[in-house]
Design a protein around this motif. Structure first.
Motif, PDB file in Angstrom:
ATOM      1  N   GLU A 143       0.781  -1.212   0.000  1.00  0.00           N
ATOM      2  CA  GLU A 143       0.000   0.000   0.000  1.00  0.00           C
ATOM      3  C   GLU A 143       0.829   1.287   0.000  1.00  0.00           C
ATOM      4  O   GLU A 143       0.702   2.118  -0.868  1.00  0.00           O
ATOM      5  CB  GLU A 143      -0.935  -0.012   1.209  1.00  0.00           C
ATOM      6  CG  GLU A 143      -2.001  -1.064   1.071  1.00  0.00           C
ATOM      7  CD  GLU A 143      -2.032  -2.086   2.190  1.00  0.00           C
ATOM      8  OE1 GLU A 143      -2.069  -1.683   3.349  1.00  0.00           O
ATOM      9  OE2 GLU A 143      -2.017  -3.304   1.875  1.00  0.00           O
ATOM     10  N   SER A 144       1.698   1.424   1.014  1.00  0.00           N
ATOM     11  CA  SER A 144       2.350   2.724   1.168  1.00  0.00           C
ATOM     12  C   SER A 144       3.327   2.999   0.026  1.00  0.00           C
ATOM     13  O   SER A 144       3.424   4.119  -0.457  1.00  0.00           O
ATOM     14  CB  SER A 144       3.040   2.820   2.526  1.00  0.00           C
ATOM     15  OG  SER A 144       3.916   1.745   2.685  1.00  0.00           O
ATOM     16  N   SER A 145       4.032   1.956  -0.428  1.00  0.00           N
ATOM     17  CA  SER A 145       5.001   2.188  -1.500  1.00  0.00           C
ATOM     18  C   SER A 145       4.285   2.590  -2.789  1.00  0.00           C
ATOM     19  O   SER A 145       4.734   3.451  -3.529  1.00  0.00           O
ATOM     20  CB  SER A 145       5.847   0.942  -1.739  1.00  0.00           C
ATOM     21  OG  SER A 145       5.028  -0.117  -2.158  1.00  0.00           O
ATOM     22  N   LEU A 146       3.158   1.964  -3.028  1.00  0.00           N
ATOM     23  CA  LEU A 146       2.398   2.259  -4.236  1.00  0.00           C
ATOM     24  C   LEU A 146       1.880   3.698  -4.203  1.00  0.00           C
ATOM     25  O   LEU A 146       1.965   4.431  -5.185  1.00  0.00           O
ATOM     26  CB  LEU A 146       1.234   1.280  -4.336  1.00  0.00           C
ATOM     27  CG  LEU A 146       0.505   1.241  -5.664  1.00  0.00           C
ATOM     28  CD1 LEU A 146       1.427   0.730  -6.748  1.00  0.00           C
ATOM     29  CD2 LEU A 146      -0.703   0.338  -5.559  1.00  0.00           C
ATOM     30  N   GLU A 147       1.352   4.077  -3.049  1.00  0.00           N
ATOM     31  CA  GLU A 147       0.812   5.424  -2.900  1.00  0.00           C
ATOM     32  C   GLU A 147       1.916   6.454  -3.157  1.00  0.00           C
ATOM     33  O   GLU A 147       1.689   7.477  -3.802  1.00  0.00           O
ATOM     34  CB  GLU A 147       0.232   5.579  -1.491  1.00  0.00           C
ATOM     35  CG  GLU A 147      -0.815   6.646  -1.412  1.00  0.00           C
ATOM     36  CD  GLU A 147      -1.666   6.539  -0.149  1.00  0.00           C
ATOM     37  OE1 GLU A 147      -1.693   5.469   0.491  1.00  0.00           O
ATOM     38  OE2 GLU A 147      -2.297   7.545   0.190  1.00  0.00           O
ATOM     39  N   TYR A 148       3.100   6.142  -2.652  1.00  0.00           N
ATOM     40  CA  TYR A 148       4.227   7.056  -2.824  1.00  0.00           C
ATOM     41  C   TYR A 148       4.601   7.177  -4.302  1.00  0.00           C
ATOM     42  O   TYR A 148       4.840   8.269  -4.814  1.00  0.00           O
ATOM     43  CB  TYR A 148       5.419   6.550  -2.000  1.00  0.00           C
ATOM     44  CG  TYR A 148       6.583   7.493  -1.994  1.00  0.00           C
ATOM     45  CD1 TYR A 148       6.577   8.631  -1.179  1.00  0.00           C
ATOM     46  CD2 TYR A 148       7.688   7.258  -2.807  1.00  0.00           C
ATOM     47  CE1 TYR A 148       7.647   9.509  -1.189  1.00  0.00           C
ATOM     48  CE2 TYR A 148       8.763   8.130  -2.819  1.00  0.00           C
ATOM     49  CZ  TYR A 148       8.739   9.252  -2.013  1.00  0.00           C
ATOM     50  OH  TYR A 148       9.789  10.123  -2.011  1.00  0.00           O
ATOM     51  N   GLN A 149       4.604   6.031  -4.967  1.00  0.00           N
ATOM     52  CA  GLN A 149       4.996   5.988  -6.381  1.00  0.00           C
ATOM     53  C   GLN A 149       4.101   6.860  -7.272  1.00  0.00           C
ATOM     54  O   GLN A 149       4.576   7.457  -8.235  1.00  0.00           O
ATOM     55  CB  GLN A 149       4.873   4.529  -6.859  1.00  0.00           C
ATOM     56  CG  GLN A 149       6.104   3.974  -7.526  1.00  0.00           C
ATOM     57  CD  GLN A 149       5.840   2.523  -7.949  1.00  0.00           C
ATOM     58  OE1 GLN A 149       5.272   1.733  -7.199  1.00  0.00           O
ATOM     59  NE2 GLN A 149       6.260   2.189  -9.157  1.00  0.00           N
TER      60      GLN A 149
END
Lengths: 439, 439
Positions: free
Chosen positions: A187-193
């Motif tokens: 979740e968090s890595s995707l949101e950041y990307q």
């Protein structure tokens, strides 16, 4: 345009019901380009409700109400809001006929209370309820508007989609077109990307995260649907460029839907052998209508004996490598496919917790297998901060992902292959086991 | 005492997150005898937040905030509320050490922003966060209070239980004791049956309904826990007198937990043969920690061939009576127990929809079997207004209920028995089949 959402009902203030209406309407209003400034929940109390409406109507352009349209004495939203917007209510014969007809069909008789529900605005307008007895209402005074919908989520959503949304689009002089991308990943890595793409006025893009995947909803406001669609497609391309095949589908309910459709398209069938997920994968697959075309047999092999008897895992392999190991996952997947005569077999064996882990296999350790043709692919999952439900959910999600990649004819990322022929070879299993230890 | 709940966060107003905190706190405050008059969601906007707090603090005794305690520039709840309650913030060395330590352990370094989180009230008090970096805060002015907790549900709930709830109990000079009854049965009829018992000041009783069962939570406020427990027990007895053995347990997460515990107590094991539920029953059973003591084998027999091969259903019986029929459910349950060497076998075969029904078996028709010893009990379920997920959920719930009754040594209500010896007798199967047709 600015709005507030107001949920009316004492049962909400007591916590008897989870308010899902507010989230639904927040998303919908955001897509229409309407800024929601505040959400409130108020009890069925006429004085407090009137005070609230008188304050709120001066703060924004639109008040969106749900609830308080029932027939009982404490359902007072319509009367109260009417007064605040300088309107009154009048008895509507056609609504009354609808209500009496509805009661008659379900073998009941109306009470005098029910007449309340047939009252509609004099200056404003009624909003037809095609799914229940309570009509909605629209009030307007000096350019400030209020819309009232039922509190029952299914009735509210239907009225929103059939009447209120079109009305607001007409006022905004636009149409909306949406596409929802389904994306695998943390979740968090995707949101950041993708963070830069989420800050756009039109099309808007919003991300909603679930276990092991996210949903990215792109919505364009345009003069025509064709133009809106074109805008969505162009904006979606930016996400595809960034995320590649992590975007696994569009406008589906979940990974299981894409998997079932892909299996159908390719004429493949699939079988499962589940240990720590205990039926969760089979359950997700069979939640898709028509899954019986591609799924016939599922094995919940919770005990070691079940792994041996149902999907042919060798007891010696369990004894040598542990039941939570790459060799066992490999034999389970191959065995599941073979026992079911399916082209693809997937398997899960792991430590869901809360107890049962050891130094080599702490709680949260899961081995997954996915077999097709002459090869089985094994993957290891280490769920950090594991709780039982999370480990099982992540394992099921990862298994469905492996299955989808095999159905698509791809080699799944992050896996180790083993040849079907080598599944009983001590040397090959030793090697496979080694690869994952210490990871 | 009166209160309002305020959730702070623009992401809530956009509908990106479902607000579950408000419901949780509503229930908890109601149990403490504190009346929640309003719930609001406000964005991360200092001006609007300050306006709101200045209004709200004069309306009630206690404002309960969640969210907006993060390290970023738009997390402004603490500063804003402090000012409204005539307080200021001061840098707290011990909180800062906690934060830097937390970052160091996860291999990250703090930024200047993080110092914000170490600011605590001068006149009020900080509230320790044992599960995250942001401390909570308590402000008080002229007998009016505000409490600030993090927005992350797990951190909020922990802080509530560890610090805020005890603090409020102390102020109210009482303790709380709760018991939750789990009750099988249809939602609206059950609610109607117990309606008079739900209108009590102390103990309070609230009903929360789920698919096929309800939860009744009884909470007593008393000077001591022993007294509270006694009050709860006496009040619970009224529900037992009214509902009998529909109350299946107390303080458990669901029917599967009671089933697993009962099987353990009686030294029994269980196996499943699932068609339309597709693994849902096995999944629910294995969601209970320690279920491996009583559950070893589960069969998802989606295809007719799977029913024959895995649990010994006769193809002729399927051909004669239809795959969705009482005789097939009976053979599946007996076969599941036998194939697994389990004392109890349960089975489900039905039409989950959306398509596939016929005149005798419309969508929503489900046959359930439950075998123990020399008898199998068959039950028919007709789910009205069926959708696929609902049919599956109701069928799984009904199957778990049958299993529980057999484990308790009872004859399950509403079932037809068939002797194990008679499972291949055309006459006995004809008779069993007849009983259910036309129901």
């Amino acid at each position: 345009m600015t709005a507030e959402i107001i949920s009316v009902g004492t049962e909400l203030l007591l916590g008897n019901i989870l308010n899902t209406n507010a989230q639904y309407l927040s998303r919908e209003l955001a897509e229409l380009g309407i800024t929601v400034q505040r959400e409130s929940t108020i009890g069925d109390n006429q004085g407090r409700l009137a005070d609230f409406v008188n304050e709120a109507k001066n703060r924004c352009d639109l008040l969106v109400f749900t609830g308080g349209l029932g027939p009982t004495a404490d359902d007072l939203t319509k009367e109260t809001v009417a007064a605040c917007y300088g309107d009154t209510l009048v008895f509507d014969e056609s609504e009354w006929e609808k209500i009496t007809g509805y009661f008659a069909r379900s073998g009941r008789v109306t009470t005098p209370n029910n007449r309340k529900q047939a009252m509609v605005p004099v200056k404003g307008r009624k909003i037809i309820n095609h799914h229940g007895t309570a009509p909605g209402a629209w009030f307007e005074q000096e350019g400030r508007c209020a819309v009232l919908m039922p509190g029952v989520p299914s009735e509210m959503k239907a009225m929103w989609n059939e009447s209120v949304r079109p009305l607001l689009m007409k006022r905004q002089n636009c149409t909306l077109h949406s596409v929802t991308l389904r994306v695998l990943g943390g979740e968090s890595s995707l949101e950041y990307q993708v963070r830069d793409l989420l800050e756009n006025a039109n099309p808007t893009a919003a991300i909603y995260c679930k276990t092991g995947e996210c949903e990215i909803r792109i919505t364009a406001r345009a003069a025509s649907d064709a133009e809106g669609e074109k805008m969505c497609r162009e904006y979606a391309k930016k996400f595809y460029d960034l995320l590649g095949d992590a975007v696994y589908d569009e406008d589906v309910a979940g990974l299981e839907e894409t998997l079932v459709r892909t299996l159908k398209e390719k004429g493949l069938t699939l079988s499962t052998a589940e240990s720590c997920t205990g039926g969760l994968i089979a359950q997700r697959i069979t939640s898709v209508p028509g899954s019986s075309e591609v799924f016939g047999y599922g094995f919940v092999t919770y005990w070691e004996a079940a792994k041996a008897r149902l999907v042919g895992v060798e007891p010696d392999v369990i004894a040598k490598y542990n039941v939570v190991s790459a060799p066992v996952a490999a034999q389970m997947a191959l065995g599941a496919a073979q026992a079911a005569g399916a082209e693809i077999g997937i398997s899960v064996t792991g430590v869901a917790g809360p107890t049962g882990g050891d130094a080599l296999r702490p709680v949260g350790t899961v081995y997954l297998g996915a077999a097709r043709g002459e090869t089985v692919y094994v993957k290891k999952l280490s769920v950090s901060r594991p709780d039982r439900a999370l480990v099982r959910a992540r394992a099921a999600q990862a298994a469905l992902e492996l299955a989808l990649r095999l159905a698509q004819g791809k080699v799944p990322a992050g896996t180790e292959p083993l040849a079907r022929d080598a599944q009983h070879s001590a040397e090959a299993l030793d090697k496979l086991n080694e690869v994952f230890l210490g990871h």
